[in-house]
Scaffold this motif. Structure first.
Motif, PDB file in Angstrom:
ATOM      1  N   ASN A 170       0.830  -1.212   0.000  1.00  0.00           N
ATOM      2  CA  ASN A 170       0.000   0.000   0.000  1.00  0.00           C
ATOM      3  C   ASN A 170       0.863   1.260   0.000  1.00  0.00           C
ATOM      4  O   ASN A 170       0.532   2.250  -0.664  1.00  0.00           O
ATOM      5  N   LYS A 171       1.947   1.228   0.740  1.00  0.00           N
ATOM      6  CA  LYS A 171       2.848   2.382   0.768  1.00  0.00           C
ATOM      7  C   LYS A 171       3.519   2.581  -0.588  1.00  0.00           C
ATOM      8  O   LYS A 171       3.682   3.701  -1.066  1.00  0.00           O
ATOM      9  N   ARG A 172       3.923   1.487  -1.205  1.00  0.00           N
ATOM     10  CA  ARG A 172       4.520   1.575  -2.539  1.00  0.00           C
ATOM     11  C   ARG A 172       3.527   2.192  -3.531  1.00  0.00           C
ATOM     12  O   ARG A 172       3.884   3.071  -4.320  1.00  0.00           O
ATOM     13  N   LEU A 173       2.289   1.736  -3.497  1.00  0.00           N
ATOM     14  CA  LEU A 173       1.261   2.262  -4.395  1.00  0.00           C
ATOM     15  C   LEU A 173       0.992   3.737  -4.121  1.00  0.00           C
ATOM     16  O   LEU A 173       0.776   4.522  -5.050  1.00  0.00           O
ATOM     17  N   ASN A 191      15.789   4.769  -5.827  1.00  0.00           N
ATOM     18  CA  ASN A 191      16.103   5.859  -6.758  1.00  0.00           C
ATOM     19  C   ASN A 191      14.940   6.050  -7.738  1.00  0.00           C
ATOM     20  O   ASN A 191      13.989   5.259  -7.753  1.00  0.00           O
ATOM     21  N   ILE A 192      15.028   7.072  -8.549  1.00  0.00           N
ATOM     22  CA  ILE A 192      13.928   7.414  -9.450  1.00  0.00           C
ATOM     23  C   ILE A 192      13.732   6.356 -10.530  1.00  0.00           C
ATOM     24  O   ILE A 192      12.613   6.102 -10.966  1.00  0.00           O
ATOM     25  N   ASP A 193      14.812   5.702 -10.967  1.00  0.00           N
ATOM     26  CA  ASP A 193      14.673   4.670 -11.992  1.00  0.00           C
ATOM     27  C   ASP A 193      13.899   3.462 -11.462  1.00  0.00           C
ATOM     28  O   ASP A 193      13.098   2.863 -12.179  1.00  0.00           O
ATOM     29  N   GLU A 194      14.141   3.115 -10.215  1.00  0.00           N
ATOM     30  CA  GLU A 194      13.396   2.003  -9.624  1.00  0.00           C
ATOM     31  C   GLU A 194      11.912   2.340  -9.531  1.00  0.00           C
ATOM     32  O   GLU A 194      11.047   1.487  -9.778  1.00  0.00           O
ATOM     33  N   LEU A 195      11.623   3.593  -9.214  1.00  0.00           N
ATOM     34  CA  LEU A 195      10.231   4.051  -9.150  1.00  0.00           C
ATOM     35  C   LEU A 195       9.599   4.050 -10.540  1.00  0.00           C
ATOM     36  O   LEU A 195       8.477   3.574 -10.730  1.00  0.00           O
ATOM     37  N   SER A 236       8.673   0.606 -11.689  1.00  0.00           N
ATOM     38  CA  SER A 236       7.432   0.125 -11.090  1.00  0.00           C
ATOM     39  C   SER A 236       6.221   0.703 -11.810  1.00  0.00           C
ATOM     40  O   SER A 236       5.208   0.023 -11.981  1.00  0.00           O
ATOM     41  N   LEU A 237       6.324   1.954 -12.254  1.00  0.00           N
ATOM     42  CA  LEU A 237       5.228   2.562 -13.020  1.00  0.00           C
ATOM     43  C   LEU A 237       5.055   1.837 -14.350  1.00  0.00           C
ATOM     44  O   LEU A 237       3.927   1.552 -14.778  1.00  0.00           O
ATOM     45  N   LEU A 238       6.170   1.544 -15.011  1.00  0.00           N
ATOM     46  CA  LEU A 238       6.096   0.794 -16.266  1.00  0.00           C
ATOM     47  C   LEU A 238       5.541  -0.608 -16.019  1.00  0.00           C
ATOM     48  O   LEU A 238       4.808  -1.151 -16.851  1.00  0.00           O
ATOM     49  N   GLY A 239       5.887  -1.179 -14.887  1.00  0.00           N
ATOM     50  CA  GLY A 239       5.409  -2.514 -14.561  1.00  0.00           C
ATOM     51  C   GLY A 239       3.906  -2.593 -14.425  1.00  0.00           C
ATOM     52  O   GLY A 239       3.301  -3.655 -14.630  1.00  0.00           O
TER      53      GLY A 239
END
Length: 221
Positions: free
Chosen positions: A11-14, A54-58, A61-64
């Motif tokens: 939930n925090k990730r979302l 980092n921003i790339d990891e974020l 996740s958006l692309l995922g």
């Protein structure tokens, strides 16, 4: 990880990802920083970095979130069932693509489009997140399924392309990409409160259907 903690973590990730989306609707994706996301999420810097280093990891996740699901995969496979008439398959395929375009543009289409363009120009950064992008995208799977179907139909002499089949496939892909681009640009203009007519996706997909039918040598009636 206990279920409650696992749900809290997800939930925090979302929550952070939704904050990143809000930021990306306000400014170009290449200007989005972790600080922007921290401020938008209303969390501490350490709280955000606990979930994304980092921003790339974020961004990965958006692309995922645009990844193919088993349900969507089943829907696509049903469209390309071998026993169906090629005319019906093409009609169902392009109708499905049109619906997907309209739905995605109303959702995260702008962000996904910008991210894909961004990483296309940043191959080294793309390589760093490639392991996180293992699932195929819906449009990618649709494209692959369509190619396989058309190749099988050509081999069985059920279609008689008037130009090389690879050119028909390239024409379809280029046209669909153009429709996606125009739909997203119109949506961007709406966010910016400018006037820009949105493309009629249904009509454009129908025109593409008629064009492809002719190129494949399929009787339209």
């Amino acid at each position: 990880m206990p279920r409650v903690k696992e749900e809290h973590y997800e939930n925090k990730r979302l929550e952070i990802m939704e904050a990143a989306k809000r930021v990306a609707l306000k400014k170009p994706i290449y200007h989005v920083t972790m600080r922007d996301v921290v401020l938008e999420a209303g969390m501490s810097q350490g709280g955000v970095y606990k979930y994304f280093s980092n921003i790339d990891e974020l961004f990965a996740s958006l692309l995922g979130q645009n990844s193919l699901t088993s349900e969507v995969k089943d829907e696509i496979n049903a469209i390309f069932a071998e026993a169906k008439d090629p005319k019906q398959v093409l009609h169902d395929f392009l109708t499905y693509v049109g619906t997907y375009i309209e739905t995605s543009v109303r959702g995260s289409g702008k962000i996904i489009h910008e991210l894909m363009a961004f990483y296309a120009n940043e191959p080294e950064r793309l390589e760093n997140i490639s392991s996180q992008l293992l699932k195929a995208s819906t449009l990618g799977y649709l494209h692959t399924a369509c190619i396989g179907f058309l190749q099988a139909q050509a081999a069985a002499k059920r279609i008689a392309p008037v130009v090389p089949l690879e050119e028909v496939i390239a024409f379809m892909a280029t046209t669909i990409n153009g429709i996606v681009h125009d739909a997203i640009m119109a949506q961007n203009a709406a966010y910016a409160r400018h006037l820009m007519p949105a493309p009629n996706v249904d009509r454009l997909m129908h025109s593409l259907y008629l064009s492809v039918m002719s190129l494949l040598g399929i009787e339209k009636r």
